[in-house]
Write a protein that holds these residues in place. Structure first.
Motif, PDB file in Angstrom:
ATOM      1  N   ARG A 285     129.186 -85.908  50.190  1.00  0.00           N
ATOM      2  CA  ARG A 285     128.273 -84.828  50.582  1.00  0.00           C
ATOM      3  C   ARG A 285     128.976 -83.751  51.412  1.00  0.00           C
ATOM      4  O   ARG A 285     128.402 -82.708  51.687  1.00  0.00           O
ATOM      5  CB  ARG A 285     127.105 -85.411  51.377  1.00  0.00           C
ATOM      6  CG  ARG A 285     126.192 -86.247  50.495  1.00  0.00           C
ATOM      7  CD  ARG A 285     125.273 -87.088  51.295  1.00  0.00           C
ATOM      8  NE  ARG A 285     124.441 -87.909  50.431  1.00  0.00           N
ATOM      9  CZ  ARG A 285     123.878 -89.046  50.800  1.00  0.00           C
ATOM     10  NH1 ARG A 285     124.062 -89.510  52.018  1.00  0.00           N
ATOM     11  NH2 ARG A 285     123.129 -89.735  49.983  1.00  0.00           N
ATOM     12  N   LEU A 286     130.173 -84.018  51.821  1.00  0.00           N
ATOM     13  CA  LEU A 286     130.931 -83.014  52.594  1.00  0.00           C
ATOM     14  C   LEU A 286     131.668 -82.025  51.698  1.00  0.00           C
ATOM     15  O   LEU A 286     132.385 -81.161  52.202  1.00  0.00           O
ATOM     16  CB  LEU A 286     131.940 -83.709  53.513  1.00  0.00           C
ATOM     17  CG  LEU A 286     131.368 -84.462  54.712  1.00  0.00           C
ATOM     18  CD1 LEU A 286     132.478 -85.189  55.449  1.00  0.00           C
ATOM     19  CD2 LEU A 286     130.676 -83.496  55.664  1.00  0.00           C
TER      20      LEU A 286
ATOM     21  N   PHE B  83     125.336 -76.415  54.295  1.00  0.00           N
ATOM     22  CA  PHE B  83     126.457 -77.037  55.014  1.00  0.00           C
ATOM     23  C   PHE B  83     125.930 -77.986  56.083  1.00  0.00           C
ATOM     24  O   PHE B  83     126.396 -79.110  56.224  1.00  0.00           O
ATOM     25  CB  PHE B  83     127.317 -75.957  55.677  1.00  0.00           C
ATOM     26  CG  PHE B  83     128.354 -75.394  54.761  1.00  0.00           C
ATOM     27  CD1 PHE B  83     129.690 -75.389  55.108  1.00  0.00           C
ATOM     28  CD2 PHE B  83     127.996 -74.882  53.528  1.00  0.00           C
ATOM     29  CE1 PHE B  83     130.651 -74.881  54.251  1.00  0.00           C
ATOM     30  CE2 PHE B  83     128.940 -74.374  52.669  1.00  0.00           C
ATOM     31  CZ  PHE B  83     130.267 -74.366  53.024  1.00  0.00           C
ATOM     32  N   ALA B  84     124.931 -77.489  56.829  1.00  0.00           N
ATOM     33  CA  ALA B  84     124.380 -78.315  57.903  1.00  0.00           C
ATOM     34  C   ALA B  84     123.746 -79.577  57.326  1.00  0.00           C
ATOM     35  O   ALA B  84     123.962 -80.682  57.827  1.00  0.00           O
ATOM     36  CB  ALA B  84     123.340 -77.514  58.688  1.00  0.00           C
TER      37      ALA B  84
ATOM     38  N   SER C 271     124.398 -81.040  54.439  1.00  0.00           N
ATOM     39  CA  SER C 271     125.412 -81.947  53.886  1.00  0.00           C
ATOM     40  C   SER C 271     126.153 -82.674  55.000  1.00  0.00           C
ATOM     41  O   SER C 271     126.496 -83.844  54.866  1.00  0.00           O
ATOM     42  CB  SER C 271     126.390 -81.195  52.985  1.00  0.00           C
ATOM     43  OG  SER C 271     127.189 -80.336  53.741  1.00  0.00           O
ATOM     44  N   TYR C 272     126.345 -81.991  56.143  1.00  0.00           N
ATOM     45  CA  TYR C 272     127.048 -82.652  57.248  1.00  0.00           C
ATOM     46  C   TYR C 272     126.206 -83.798  57.812  1.00  0.00           C
ATOM     47  O   TYR C 272     126.704 -84.888  58.077  1.00  0.00           O
ATOM     48  CB  TYR C 272     127.383 -81.650  58.355  1.00  0.00           C
ATOM     49  CG  TYR C 272     128.247 -82.257  59.428  1.00  0.00           C
ATOM     50  CD1 TYR C 272     129.583 -82.542  59.157  1.00  0.00           C
ATOM     51  CD2 TYR C 272     127.733 -82.586  60.665  1.00  0.00           C
ATOM     52  CE1 TYR C 272     130.394 -83.133  60.116  1.00  0.00           C
ATOM     53  CE2 TYR C 272     128.540 -83.172  61.631  1.00  0.00           C
ATOM     54  CZ  TYR C 272     129.868 -83.441  61.347  1.00  0.00           C
ATOM     55  OH  TYR C 272     130.655 -84.034  62.278  1.00  0.00           O
TER      56      TYR C 272
ATOM     57  N   VAL D 213     125.832 -65.074  51.033  1.00  0.00           N
ATOM     58  CA  VAL D 213     127.051 -65.887  51.079  1.00  0.00           C
ATOM     59  C   VAL D 213     127.333 -66.394  52.491  1.00  0.00           C
ATOM     60  O   VAL D 213     127.557 -67.580  52.710  1.00  0.00           O
ATOM     61  CB  VAL D 213     128.254 -65.089  50.543  1.00  0.00           C
ATOM     62  CG1 VAL D 213     129.560 -65.815  50.830  1.00  0.00           C
ATOM     63  CG2 VAL D 213     128.089 -64.838  49.053  1.00  0.00           C
TER      64      VAL D 213
ATOM     65  N   PHE E 252     124.540 -69.875  53.511  1.00  0.00           N
ATOM     66  CA  PHE E 252     125.431 -71.015  53.266  1.00  0.00           C
ATOM     67  C   PHE E 252     125.379 -72.029  54.407  1.00  0.00           C
ATOM     68  O   PHE E 252     125.664 -73.195  54.217  1.00  0.00           O
ATOM     69  CB  PHE E 252     126.870 -70.518  53.071  1.00  0.00           C
ATOM     70  CG  PHE E 252     127.295 -70.545  51.646  1.00  0.00           C
ATOM     71  CD1 PHE E 252     128.582 -70.910  51.289  1.00  0.00           C
ATOM     72  CD2 PHE E 252     126.405 -70.199  50.634  1.00  0.00           C
ATOM     73  CE1 PHE E 252     128.977 -70.936  49.959  1.00  0.00           C
ATOM     74  CE2 PHE E 252     126.783 -70.215  49.317  1.00  0.00           C
ATOM     75  CZ  PHE E 252     128.077 -70.586  48.964  1.00  0.00           C
TER      76      PHE E 252
END
Lengths: 297, 426
Positions: B377-378, A17-18, A20-21, A9, A13
């Motif tokens: 995407r965020l 996140f990286a 998607s950013y 988790v 994760f």
């Protein structure tokens, strides 16, 4: 077990996140046109504006009868006077017709928009994407308009037509029987069988806006009901032999027969999920039903 | 043993109750997302074209707004609304910068701009609005915050809703103008997208409880005056007005096409203060209206249900935090089994993913409708907002509790900081 869950988790994760950013970087903003103002003839007005600028700039100045115009995408335009046009020669072109009066022959299919600078007649059984006409436009029977039709002076429509998303004119819009529509705009819009009469007496006069669920009003042919305000309902509205000064709005169905809505001094609206007009309806202004749920019966 | 057993039972029962509440919110948001994406969209009053429009007063509360004042006044002066039925009242509330001078300059140029300068009396937005309501001439009052950029057609788009005599208030759509500024503004843009394009719109579609948000919206002046004006001691005067309308038998309408740009907070401190203030105000309204909504003869069963869930929106994060403490107690009591970690994750994930503040499928649907392909995407980042909001909403909730215990009447207004360069708005 717990350690594994927490590791998954809180550490793994980081990667999605990286990613998607990074993928979401760059500019992206919803744009609002600060100058937008509502116009029931919006499609045709915007179409004319874009086309007109290009015609003046490219066609008239350069003397070329074929030009390229930036609409929502790049479009080719054929400009000039035509004789007995079949629209087969340049099937992917927008036609700008400069003839004083032009007639589209029976059964013609046109894939792209047509812009007639003067009067236009569309004969029976034609299939046309969109029409802008700066003069008077007359449409025969069983014509299918896919997107929109707009005439500046007036628009006469036969019977059995499908009128696309928007059908509008600055002048009179006359409708025959069995037409299907989504949005109409005219000053006024008149259905078949309308007789101009001056009423001296009314069976009932309602002074205020009506807000009921449903609304059903019926007057007599020579003594209609007169409503001085608007009519709003969450349910059906059914009016026969009625004159309404204001707007008629229902979240469900509207049926009008022998009804006048609005006046030359006041543009109003008739808006509902489904709208059915019988004979003798006259409306000054705007009509809107859900897509193809408007019908002149 | 008996006492300890009961205690553990209560603690476990609490976790299960909170989980069930989260699932309820999840279902609610799933229904909203489905309705917006697949369902039939309700007709808008905004489609009405009618030459007979109501008279309108636009109120713009301003306190030290020199950075943004000229933008909004300039845009409001360009409206296509008939000028004989239109007035703008900029409310200068104890400004110490050049706000007064800017307003007066506009008032000289346009006779429909009628300034109200307040340098005495109670401070704050509700007090300013109450004073302005006394001088407003319009049947309909629209409100825009000073940092908003209203388009030319928006006054008509909002005012035409009031043709229906049952409509008491209307709310337009808010879109951040500075969405690309940083991660926070991008996330706020996503939240706004889901909140307006999907959540508010489907509540309108389903005949539930669309909410008046205090700006880019309006109300009938006479109803508000007859029911005592704005409550100057409630921080969420917009939510209070929403519920006042519903329990009085009026409708609140959401007008999705009435879009207006706003300036979203650009740093987390400002956002934290804003969320805390909203939570405090919203919970004050919850205390006041919970039973009124339950008892209202004007609301249907589903409207009451939605109305209550909406009232509890700023209570849930506090309940969730309590749930986490509850879990920790159970952990130290040694009374958890192997599924406990799943519980721990389940509650916040339900809330952050599917809960009331960051329902990602609503946002995803909104982003698809709006065509925000990159921004969507965020979505995973919204889990940070969950933690962040949980803390500040809970603090706001505590303040609301303290207000009600102490019977505190005077509430200090915390103005949101502006980030725009003076007069610059593209």
């Amino acid at each position: 077990m717990i350690e594994v869950v927490f590791f998954l988790v809180f550490f793994l994760f980081i990667f999605p996140f990286a990613i998607s950013y990074v993928l979401a970087s760059g500019k992206e903003r919803l744009n609002i046109d600060l100058n937008y103002t509502r116009n029931p003839r919006y499609f045709s007005v915007s179409f004319r504006e874009k086309l007109f600028k290009a015609i003046i700039k490219d066609s008239l100045l350069k003397g070329d009868s074929r030009i390229e115009v930036q609409m929502s995408k790049k479009e080719l335009v054929k400009y000039g006077k035509f004789n007995d046009l079949t629209f087969n020669l340049y099937p992917n072109h927008i036609y700008v017709i400069t003839n004083r009066a032009f007639r589209i022959k029976k059964g013609t299919a046109v894939k792209k928009e047509i812009y007639a600078l003067y009067d236009l007649v569309i004969e029976d059984d034609c299939f046309i994407r969109a029409v802008a006409c700066d003069g008077v436009c007359k449409i025969g029977n069983d014509v299918i308009i896919v997107r929109w039709i707009d005439a500046i002076k007036s628009l006469y429509i036969g019977s059995g037509c499908s009128l696309g998303i928007a059908c509008s004119t600055e002048g009179i819009l006359k409708l025959g029987k069995n037409n299907i529509f989504t949005r109409l705009y005219g000053h006024p819009i008149i259905t078949y069988g309308f007789n101009e009469k001056e009423y001296k007496e009314f069976s009932t006069i309602i002074e205020k806006t009506i807000r009921e669920n449903p609304v059903q009003l019926e007057g007599f042919e020579d003594k209609p009901v007169y409503v001085k305000g608007d009519i709003f309902s969450d349910d059906d509205i059914r009016l026969k032999n009625v004159i309404v000064e204001g707007t008629v709005f229902s979240f469900k169905n509207i049926y009008l027969e022998n009804v006048i809505v609005g006046s030359p001094e006041r543009r109003v609206s008739v808006i509902g999920e489904r709208i059915t007009f019988g004979r003798g309806v006259k409306i000054y202004g705007y009509i809107q039903a859900n897509t193809k749920c408007g019908k002149v019966s | 043993m008996a006492m300890g057993g009961i205690m553990i039972l209560v603690l476990k029962g609490y976790i299960i109750s909170v989980s069930l509440l989260c699932i309820l919110y999840a279902l609610r948001h799933l229904i909203f997302a489905y309705d917006r994406f697949m369902g039939k969209q309700k007709i808008f009053y905004g489609d009405i074209i009618d030459d007979q429009l109501p008279t309108v007063s636009v109120l713009v509360p301003m306190h030290n707004e020199e950075k943004v004042a000229s933008n909004i006044l300039s845009l409001l002066s360009k409206t296509d609304y008939p000028k004989n039925k239109y007035e703008v009242i900029p409310i200068n509330d104890h400004s110490e910068d050049k706000t007064k001078e800017i307003i007066d300059e506009f008032a000289k140029r346009y006779d429909f701009i009628k300034p109200l300068h307040r340098y005495g009396g109670k401070r704050g937005k509700p007090a300013g609005l109450n004073d302005a309501l006394k001088i407003a001439q319009g049947e309909i009052v629209l409100i825009f915050d000073a940092d908003y950029l209203p388009p030319k057609g928006i006054v008509r788009e909002l005012a035409v809703n009031f043709k229906d005599p049952l409509v008491g208030a209307v709310m337009g759509r808010v879109i951040p103008v500075n969405a690309d500024k940083n991660l926070l503004t991008k996330l706020l843009d996503l939240e706004r997208c889901g909140g307006y394009q999907v959540n508010q719109q489907s509540r309108y579609n389903l005949n539930l409880i669309p909410q008046y948000g205090g700006t880019v919206g309006g109300f009938r002046r006479d109803i508000v005056l007859e029911t005592g004006g704005f409550n100057e001691n409630v921080l969420a005067e917009d939510t209070e007005l929403t519920y006042r309308m519903y329990v009085s038998g009026y409708k609140v309408v959401y007008a999705n096409r009435a879009e207006c740009w706003e300036e979203a907070p650009e740093n987390w401190n400002v956002r934290a203060r804003q969320v805390k203030r909203w939570s405090r105000g919203h919970n004050q309204v919850m205390f006041k209206y919970f039973f009124k909504v339950l008892k209202s003869p004007h609301l249907t069963f589903f409207q009451k249900f939605d109305g209550l869930l909406l009232l509890m929106v700023y209570l849930i994060p506090f309940l969730l935090l309590l749930g986490l403490f509850d879990f920790l107690i159970l952990f130290f009591l040694g009374d958890i089994n192997f599924i406990a970690p799943v519980y721990v994750m389940l509650i916040p994930l339900l809330f952050s993913g599917f809960g009331n503040f960051a329902p990602f499928y609503e946002i995803a649907v909104g982003a698809v409708i709006d065509g925000l392909e990159k921004r969507v995407r965020l979505l995973p980042f919204l889990i940070f907002n969950f933690v962040f909001y949980s803390i500040y909403i809970s603090l706001g909730f505590w303040q609301a509790i303290l207000d009600s215990i102490k019977g505190k009447k005077e509430i200090h207004w915390d103005k949101t900081e502006r980030f725009r360069d003076k007069g610059a708005a593209d």
